[in-house]
Design an enzyme around this catalytic site. Structure first.
Site, PDB file in Angstrom:
ATOM      1  N   GLU A 177       2.095   5.220  -0.382  1.00  0.00           N
ATOM      2  CA  GLU A 177       1.610   6.548  -0.007  1.00  0.00           C
ATOM      3  C   GLU A 177       2.350   7.587  -0.835  1.00  0.00           C
ATOM      4  OE1 GLU A 177      -0.827   7.486   2.033  1.00  0.00           O
ATOM      5  OE2 GLU A 177      -1.337   5.418   2.534  1.00  0.00           O
TER       6      GLU A 177
ATOM      7  N   ASP B 257      -1.807   0.882   7.007  1.00  0.00           N
ATOM      8  CA  ASP B 257      -2.792   0.452   6.008  1.00  0.00           C
ATOM      9  C   ASP B 257      -2.431  -0.914   5.439  1.00  0.00           C
ATOM     10  OD1 ASP B 257      -4.332   2.684   6.337  1.00  0.00           O
ATOM     11  OD2 ASP B 257      -3.693   3.684   4.493  1.00  0.00           O
TER      12      ASP B 257
ATOM     13  N   HIS C 148      -4.003   5.961   6.313  1.00  0.00           N
ATOM     14  CA  HIS C 148      -3.129   6.747   5.432  1.00  0.00           C
ATOM     15  C   HIS C 148      -1.691   6.827   5.921  1.00  0.00           C
ATOM     16  CE1 HIS C 148      -6.309   7.491   2.718  1.00  0.00           C
ATOM     17  NE2 HIS C 148      -6.979   8.298   3.503  1.00  0.00           N
TER      18      HIS C 148
ATOM     19  N   ASP D  97      -1.959   1.513  -7.205  1.00  0.00           N
ATOM     20  CA  ASP D  97      -0.559   1.356  -6.792  1.00  0.00           C
ATOM     21  C   ASP D  97       0.320   0.832  -7.919  1.00  0.00           C
ATOM     22  OD1 ASP D  97      -0.647   1.477  -3.472  1.00  0.00           O
ATOM     23  OD2 ASP D  97      -2.480   0.704  -4.373  1.00  0.00           O
TER      24      ASP D  97
ATOM     25  N   ASP E 139       0.848  -1.189   0.000  1.00  0.00           N
ATOM     26  CA  ASP E 139       0.000   0.000   0.000  1.00  0.00           C
ATOM     27  C   ASP E 139       0.888   1.244   0.000  1.00  0.00           C
ATOM     28  OD1 ASP E 139      -2.895   0.943   0.236  1.00  0.00           O
ATOM     29  OD2 ASP E 139      -1.904   2.129   1.776  1.00  0.00           O
TER      30      ASP E 139
END
Length: 243
Positions: free
Chosen positions: A41, A202, A197, A140, A39
């Site tokens: 960011e 996450d 987040h 992603d 995941d």
């Protein structure tokens, strides 16, 4: 990552946090031995790159990879503003500044890590060995990693050419739509762990959804593939999918 500042702030021994209750498990044989939950960011450039490795037979966490990533095409002032806005409220902005590395270096360290776990061979290259990345959505690996590779002037690694979008698996297994991680967690009655987040948290929460789905009997299979000759073209396996 062995950096003491990083280790002090984050728990990389998350076996207990992600412990699975397999008493009532309906788990089935899986096409892959390992799943790498990812995941990312960072909307402009990637800021955080966490990956959690799960054994599909035991549903247990094997290891966790976590790197903060420093943008290559942003001014120092813009980076400071961006990180303060993104991570300041979570109290990890100082750790980010002290430990962030370039995207190229993060990929190099990721490759060392997946090689260490015998999921990929540097000398051979190519795809992963009986493993695949799992994401919550296509963004992603369909969008962000290729964008970052172009910014960082590097070729898209072949092990990113296919992936599993957990939203599509969820839709086709439970026969109901989930717009994101929080929706899945609410429907499966899984309590949120850590901060939404923050990539590492996450990733852990997506892994908990994944563990729950495996225990319920879901088969976790590839949902998207790039054409090796025209990588910009992505083929989606399920007709019924989240768009």
């Amino acid at each position: 990552m062995d950096d003491p500042i990083h280790l002090e702030k984050f728990n990389h021994h998350c076996t207990e946090e992600l412990k699975v209750n397999s008493i009532n498990s309906k788990s089935r044989s899986q096409p892959l031995d390992f799943l790498l939950v990812l995941d990312l960011e960072g909307k402009i450039e990637i800021l955080e790159f966490p990956v959690l490795l799960i054994n599909t037979k035991t549903m247990k966490v094997v290891d966790l990879f976590h790197r903060f990533v420093r943008p290559s095409e942003m001014s120092e002032q813009r980076i400071n503003e961006y990180i303060e806005g993104k991570y300041g409220k979570l109290g990890v902005d100082r750790v980010w500044h002290d430990t962030a590395i370039s995207f190229k270096e993060a990929i190099k360290q990721l490759e060392d890590w997946i090689t260490q776990h015998q999921l990929w061979e540097k000398e051979v290259g190519g795809c992963l060995n009986r493993a695949a990345f799992v994401t919550c959505g296509n963004w992603d690996l369909k969008t962000k990693v290729p964008q970052q590779c172009r910014v960082s002037r590097m070729k898209l690694p072949l092990y990113f050419m296919e992936w599993i979008n957990l939203k599509d698996i969820y839709l086709n297994f439970y026969k109901r739509r989930a717009t994101g991680m929080l929706t899945m967690m609410k429907e499966l009655k899984i309590q949120l762990l850590g901060s939404h987040h923050l990539g590492i948290d996450d990733t852990k929460n997506i892994a908990r959804v994944l563990q729950h789905m495996i225990a319920d009997g879901a088969v976790i299979q590839i949902t998207a593939r790039r054409n090796p000759h025209t990588p910009e073209n992505v083929e989606f396996v399920f007709m019924n999918r989240i768009r």
